[in-house]
Design an enzyme around this catalytic site. Structure first.
Site, mmCIF file in Angstrom:
data_model
loop_
_atom_site.group_PDB
_atom_site.id
_atom_site.type_symbol
_atom_site.label_atom_id
_atom_site.label_comp_id
_atom_site.label_asym_id
_atom_site.label_seq_id
_atom_site.Cartn_x
_atom_site.Cartn_y
_atom_site.Cartn_z
ATOM 1 N N CYS A 48 38.102 41.955 37.538
ATOM 2 C CA CYS A 48 37.764 43.175 38.259
ATOM 3 C C CYS A 48 38.621 44.321 37.718
ATOM 4 O O CYS A 48 39.845 44.203 37.653
ATOM 5 C CB CYS A 48 38.018 42.986 39.747
ATOM 6 S SG CYS A 48 37.765 44.490 40.702
ATOM 7 N N CYS A 51 41.011 45.534 40.846
ATOM 8 C CA CYS A 51 42.157 44.798 41.387
ATOM 9 C C CYS A 51 42.635 43.664 40.499
ATOM 10 O O CYS A 51 43.639 43.022 40.816
ATOM 11 C CB CYS A 51 41.826 44.269 42.779
ATOM 12 S SG CYS A 51 40.694 42.860 42.781
ATOM 13 N N CYS A 97 33.352 42.765 44.335
ATOM 14 C CA CYS A 97 34.565 41.965 44.234
ATOM 15 C C CYS A 97 34.996 41.517 45.618
ATOM 16 O O CYS A 97 35.064 42.313 46.540
ATOM 17 C CB CYS A 97 35.675 42.801 43.584
ATOM 18 S SG CYS A 97 37.291 41.993 43.606
ATOM 19 N N CYS A 120 23.932 40.933 36.956
ATOM 20 C CA CYS A 120 23.812 42.092 36.076
ATOM 21 C C CYS A 120 24.947 43.057 36.414
ATOM 22 O O CYS A 120 24.915 43.744 37.432
ATOM 23 C CB CYS A 120 22.443 42.737 36.316
ATOM 24 S SG CYS A 120 22.102 44.107 35.220
HETATM 25 FE FE FE Z 1 38.511 43.778 42.796
#
Ligand code: FE
Length: 133
Positions: A48, A51, A97, A120
């Site tokens: 991510c 984060c 996320c 996607c």
């Molecule tokens: Fe994240």
């Protein structure tokens, strides 16, 4: 990246690029075929961009031809979460996320085996860490 996840818009703006902020925090979509991660073929882990959580492995990556990095499964069952997205007159399933809630993209039921799913993803929502060695 630490476990300290930004909480306010101001904090997010301070640690993301404007394009990352637009996609991750404002549910934007990057233009197709603009992410270098679309053509990334090395082994490694996609994290991510908000984060740092591990989200996808290169082992689940495939070339969907859409111009966005595509995967048939997340790296772990609890890495991502999904919500229904009815914007733009379409019924889609949004993927975000699990840890910071950042918008990643959508998942469609037209992917390859073994899951039949196509995650996607916006490349700008991800960072890539090549496998060492
Ligand atoms: Fe994240």
């Amino acid at each position: 990246m630490t476990d300290d996840v930004p909480k306010t818009e101001t904090e997010w703006k301070g640690c993301l690029t404007p394009e990352q902020f637009r996609v991750l925090r404002e549910h934007g979509t990057e233009r197709a075929f603009t992410s270098p991660l679309d053509g990334e073929k090395r082994q490694g882990t996609f994290r991510c961009a908000g984060c740092g959580l591990d989200l996808f492995s290169s082992e689940a990556k495939f070339n969907s031809g859409t111009g966005w990095p595509s995967f048939f499964a997340p790296i772990a069952e609890d890495a991502v979460a999904t919500t229904e997205d009815n914007s733009y007159g379409m019924r889609r399933v949004e993927v975000h996320c699990r840890r910071c809630g950042g918008h990643l993209g959508h998942v469609f039921p037209d992917g390859p085996k073994p899951t039949g799913l196509r995650y996607c993803m916006n490349g700008v929502s991800l960072t890539f860490e090549p496998k060492e060695g």
